[in-house]
Design a protein around this motif. Structure first.
Motif, mmCIF file in Angstrom:
data_model
loop_
_atom_site.group_PDB
_atom_site.id
_atom_site.type_symbol
_atom_site.label_atom_id
_atom_site.label_comp_id
_atom_site.label_asym_id
_atom_site.label_seq_id
_atom_site.Cartn_x
_atom_site.Cartn_y
_atom_site.Cartn_z
ATOM 1 N N LEU A 1 0.831 -1.205 0.000
ATOM 2 C CA LEU A 1 0.000 0.000 0.000
ATOM 3 C C LEU A 1 0.867 1.257 0.000
ATOM 4 N N ARG A 2 1.918 1.240 0.786
ATOM 5 C CA ARG A 2 2.799 2.415 0.860
ATOM 6 C C ARG A 2 3.481 2.647 -0.481
ATOM 7 N N LEU B 1 0.807 4.093 -2.989
ATOM 8 C CA LEU B 1 0.279 5.423 -2.688
ATOM 9 C C LEU B 1 1.359 6.487 -2.533
ATOM 10 N N ARG B 2 2.525 6.095 -2.072
ATOM 11 C CA ARG B 2 3.582 7.086 -1.855
ATOM 12 C C ARG B 2 4.740 6.887 -2.804
ATOM 13 N N PRO C 1 -4.877 1.990 4.181
ATOM 14 C CA PRO C 1 -3.987 2.901 3.444
ATOM 15 C C PRO C 1 -3.542 4.083 4.289
ATOM 16 N N LEU D 1 0.392 5.193 5.153
ATOM 17 C CA LEU D 1 0.917 6.532 4.882
ATOM 18 C C LEU D 1 1.255 7.287 6.160
ATOM 19 N N ALA E 1 -6.050 0.499 -2.576
ATOM 20 C CA ALA E 1 -5.225 1.696 -2.737
ATOM 21 C C ALA E 1 -5.857 2.660 -3.738
ATOM 22 N N GLU E 2 -6.408 2.120 -4.823
ATOM 23 C CA GLU E 2 -7.038 2.975 -5.829
ATOM 24 C C GLU E 2 -8.301 3.625 -5.280
ATOM 25 N N TYR F 1 -8.851 4.400 -2.184
ATOM 26 C CA TYR F 1 -8.375 5.449 -1.278
ATOM 27 C C TYR F 1 -7.856 6.647 -2.069
ATOM 28 N N ARG F 2 -7.119 6.380 -3.131
ATOM 29 C CA ARG F 2 -6.555 7.449 -3.951
ATOM 30 C C ARG F 2 -7.675 8.336 -4.509
ATOM 31 N N PHE G 1 -0.246 12.699 -3.623
ATOM 32 C CA PHE G 1 -0.593 12.366 -4.996
ATOM 33 C C PHE G 1 0.013 13.339 -5.995
#
Length: 299
Positions: A106-107, A110-111, A188, A192, A276-277, A279-280, A297
């Motif tokens: 996940l990290r 997303l990051r 998520p 992060l 993850a998507e 959450y994004r 992002f």
């Protein structure tokens, strides 16, 4: 209010897996080895002990099927007691592996933490402990209501009471599933380093519960298809090995269990990609949930 795109979320896990396959391998191979290795070792140890006990007690020479079954059952109970510690070890190793996979994948998604230059992502720190806690809360919610329904079905003898209560428990389980689905967005956040914000996760998913449901329903269908396809060669090889000899049955089962571990880990990686998507999209520009996280992002 930000609305998630169902199709994008449903296929995001596969796009992440194949689009960033190198990173997926570096992040996922160690958890996979831990899961498959611990389960395979457990099967071989317990299986060999069962075969030895069967030879020593002469179970294979008994003609009466009822007596043979009773002795095999007794051997199984004894082994269950003797190897209870091994079950605990396998459980701990498996949970730790999935927690590390959850946190790191996940990290990365997303990051953008890139594991390039490292053959594996190893570590179990504060982030993983928070991930473990959040995951346990979600699992306990699901299992608790499931066990409650099973217990009621087991002890209920009055059909006039059982039927309406069963329907009530069924509805409650659906409600709990929706609750868990909404709260799963906390994972998520933990990856992060935003803490365990149950309230934020709940607000973030407001107005998207059915979209989340259908997105993960479709993702699960795709995962099941992949599960069957990937499992086929393991089942064929395991079945062929099982036919070689009585001892080969044990090796065949171990091969098939390794196949299950591979497919479960791949499926887990895919589902995390969809999470993850989701959450994004929900925490991205226009969501108005947490403006301080939007830098995640950028670019």
């Amino acid at each position: 209010m930000q609305k998630i795109q169902i199709g994008q979320v449903a296929i995001a896990g596969f796009k992440a897996l194949f689009g960033q396959f190198g990173a997926a391998v570096r992040i996922g191979w160690l958890p996979l080895v831990l899961v498959a290795g611990s389960q395979t070792v457990a099967i071989l140890l317990i299986g060999n002990a069962a075969i030895e006990a069967a030879h020593e007690t002469g179970v294979f020479d008994i003609k009466d099927q009822g007596q043979k079954f009773a002795m095999m059952k007794s051997i199984g109970i004894d082994l269950l007691i003797d190897y209870a510690w091994l079950g605990v070890v396998v459980f701990i190793v498996t949970v730790a592996a999935y927690v590390m996979l959850t946190s790191n994948w996940l990290r990365h998604l997303l990051r953008g933490d890139e594991p390039a230059g490292r053959i594996a992502t190893v570590g179990f720190g504060a982030r993983e402990i928070k991930t473990l806690f959040a995951g346990l809360v979600l699992v306990v919610l699901m299992i608790g209501f499931g066990l409650a329904g099973a217990a009621f079905a087991w002890f209920s003898n009055n059909q006039f009471v059982f039927v309406p209560m069963f329907l009530l428990l069924f509805v409650l389980n659906i409600i709990v599933y929706f609750i868990v689905l909404r709260l799963s967005l906390v994972l998520p956040m933990v990856a992060l380093d935003q803490g365990i914000g149950w309230g934020t996760a709940w607000r973030m998913s407001r107005g998207n519960i059915w979209r989340l449901f259908w997105a993960f329903f479709l993702a699960s269908l795709l995962v099941n298809v992949v599960f069957m396809v990937v499992q086929i060669p393991f089942a064929m090889i395991g079945g062929a090995v099982s036919l070689t000899s009585p001892e080969g049955i044990l090796s065949g089962v171990a091969i098939q269990m390794a196949g299950y571990a591979v497919t479960y880990v791949i499926g887990f990686i895919v589902v995390l990609g969809s999470l993850a998507e989701a959450y994004r999209q929900l925490d991205g520009p226009g969501s108005m949930v947490r403006e301080d996280t939007l830098a995640v992002f950028d670019g």
